[in-house]
Design an enzyme around this catalytic site. Structure first.
Site: not given
Length: 554
Positions: A98, A198, A249, A322-323
């Protein structure tokens, strides 16, 4: 156009903090991931995505990076990481890191030095003078409050689209882009195969900072003015020469931009995430509200993106990360029909084109956390929302009910490996509470049960690798206006894949489309044991789903 990215790959997302603890400190680590590689190989995944494991003050669970070149001691050492890469490769699995390049922690040496206006690091960040009203603009941080933070030493404000401890980088400054390329090359030399970038569509900011009279400022920086130019540059200089797989993302993006970000010519990124399908339970666009999912809108969003990206660009498809809250609690039913509805949701997603992403625990049907007290939450976004609601006089019980449904911490509870104390995750109390249902819902139980959600995931992954129609076929929603049934068709060469699912707890009557004589059908998978080899008219049971393949005779 040449299809350069293999559509049969599956990615598994690991949230290391909650995956497997081997040091008895209640926090997952890299050695723990190594211990579980055989399980991931058994599941059938190809790529393992690790959320950030770099040194960090952990204001935003590692997405506030203070050192891009090291491993946070919380998770282990660089030697542990190198061993993880080696062990994954021995099992024919790739490692995806990430990368957070929109911002750094304010504890990063770049930012600390940048607070000296005369430093060479000062232009690494975005600084603005105070306006007559005080703040440079009325932009709002995605975590609430102003997107500008005063810095006393510089006598200026710096931009932070997320928390005040996450200062936005200035991509217009060439040394910033070079520093980012150097970081990517460093990790590629360690054997890293892929990067997840990200909020990468937020990296390009406008040349002039203006108020947004009708919004929060996002229209000025989302898919910003030079974002494609910058991604093409880093792809040309780093991603393509090193053969790196990349997924971006994309926050609040558009189809048109994603067709370019993830175009099949691979000039920018390999594939992209978008989140439009995960806003169908927002009341009037407000995440912090309680509203049932709008399944008609959910189907429309998928249809729009499946058709718009087909043969033009590569999508990452997913239900959770995870969000996001747990999908079976969100779009299924996590009590009486947990197993059936979790299988149904997997079958809907895995029949589509794109690269599926599994978030840890999804494959065993892990549910929302069931927290009842604010002291159980750790997520900065959730705590900020609760404080804001309290300040507005909203009752605590109402805020807690919303958090129980929408908080990011719902997905961050420890992985449930077995029914022993602390679910096999650790031998001590974990950093965040376990979901109390771990004694019933865990990997050991799922492996032992041939009818488990886990075995459906394994089967669907195998089928995706086996049938090109799933990888490459077009997409057509056959019942776009039906509020309870999702029925779509995939078509490739002389084959048709029919996917049908009942989205509700009620039995719903259904008549299959006619593609030809029933003898040409083959049942590929179903979540009920009595489904026939050919689709027939009649009731679909609660959360019933099936895949049928039809092959045209020559």
């Amino acid at each position: 156009m040449e299809q350069k990215w293999s559509q049969n790959k599956v990615v598994y997302q690991i949230y290391p903090k909650s995956f497997q603890d081997t040091t008895d400190n209640g926090i997952g680590d890299l050695v723990g991931i190594i211990q579980r590689l055989d399980y991931l190989q058994f599941l059938g995944v190809d790529i393992i995505w690790l959320t950030p494991i770099y040194p960090s003050p952990q204001v935003d669970n590692g997405y506030d990076i203070s050192d891009y070149y090291n491993i946070d001691p919380l998770y282990g050492s660089m030697a542990d990481f190198e061993n993880l890469v080696q062990q994954a490769h021995l099992r024919n699995m790739l490692i995806m890191m990430d990368m957070v390049f929109n911002h750094t922690s304010t504890e990063h040496p770049w930012f600390i030095q940048a607070c000296d206006p005369k430093s060479q690091w000062h232009p690494f960040y975005i600084w603005q003078e105070a306006s007559a009203e005080g703040l440079p603009t009325n932009w709002v941080s995605k975590f609430g409050g102003s997107a500008w933070q005063w810095q006393e030493r510089t006598g200026k404000y710096y931009l932070h689209l997320f928390s005040p401890q996450q200062a936005d980088l200035n991509w217009d400054h060439p040394p910033v882009r070079q520093a980012i390329k150097d970081i990517c090359q460093f990790w590629a030399a360690k054997g890293v195969d892929a990067f997840r970038l990200d909020v990468v569509n937020l990296i390009s900011k406008p040349s002039e900072f203006l108020d947004d009279p009708s919004g929060d400022g996002r229209k000025f920086y989302t898919d910003g003015p030079k974002v494609h130019q910058y991604l093409q540059e880093i792809s040309r200089d780093v991603f393509q020469p090193l053969g790196l797989i990349t997924v971006g993302e994309m926050s609040s993006t558009s189809l048109q931009h994603c067709q370019q970000y993830a175009a099949l010519d691979n000039r920018e990124l390999t594939m992209v995430f978008n989140f439009h399908h995960l806003k169908v339970d927002y009341s009037e666009g407000n995440k912090w509200s309680l509203a049932p999912p709008d399944f008609l809108e959910l189907k429309q969003v998928f249809s729009y993106w499946q058709q718009g990206m087909h043969r033009r660009a590569n999508s990452a498809i997913f239900w959770g990360n995870h969000d996001q809250p747990r999908v079976v609690s969100r779009f299924g039913e996590d009590k009486d029909y947990r197993v059936t509805s979790a299988k149904m949701l997997a079958m809907i997603l895995y029949g589509m084109q794109g690269t599926p992403y599994i978030f840890q625990g999804e494959e065993i049907g892990m549910t929302n956390a069931g927290f009842t007290d604010i002291s159980q939450y750790r997520d900065i976004e959730s705590l900020s929302m609760y404080t804001e609601h309290c300040n507005r006089g909203i009752p605590a019980a109402e805020s807690l009910a919303i958090l129980a449904t929408k908080s990011r911490d719902n997905s961050r509870t420890p992985m449930q490996w077995n029914n022993e104390l602390y679910a096999g995750f650790s031998r001590t109390a974990p950093w965040i509470s376990l979901n109390p249902n771990y004694r019933q819902i865990n990997v050991a139980a799922a492996i032992a049960d041939p009818d488990s959600i886990l075995h459906t995931y394994r089967a669907l992954i195998h089928l995706r690798k086996q049938y090109q129609i799933i990888q490459l076929g077009d997409y057509l929603d056959l019942l776009p206006e039906h509020p309870k049934i999702w029925c779509y068709r995939r078509r490739w060469n002389n084959q048709i894949l029919l996917v049908v699912a009942n989205l509700t707890t009620q039995s719903v009557d259904w008549s299959p489309p006619n593609f030809g004589h029933h003898s040409q059908y083959q049942l590929l998978w179903a979540n009920y044991p009595t489904v026939t080899d050919a689709p027939t008219a009649g009731p679909l049971k609660a959360y019933q789903a099936a895949w049928w393949l039809w092959t045209e005779n020559n």
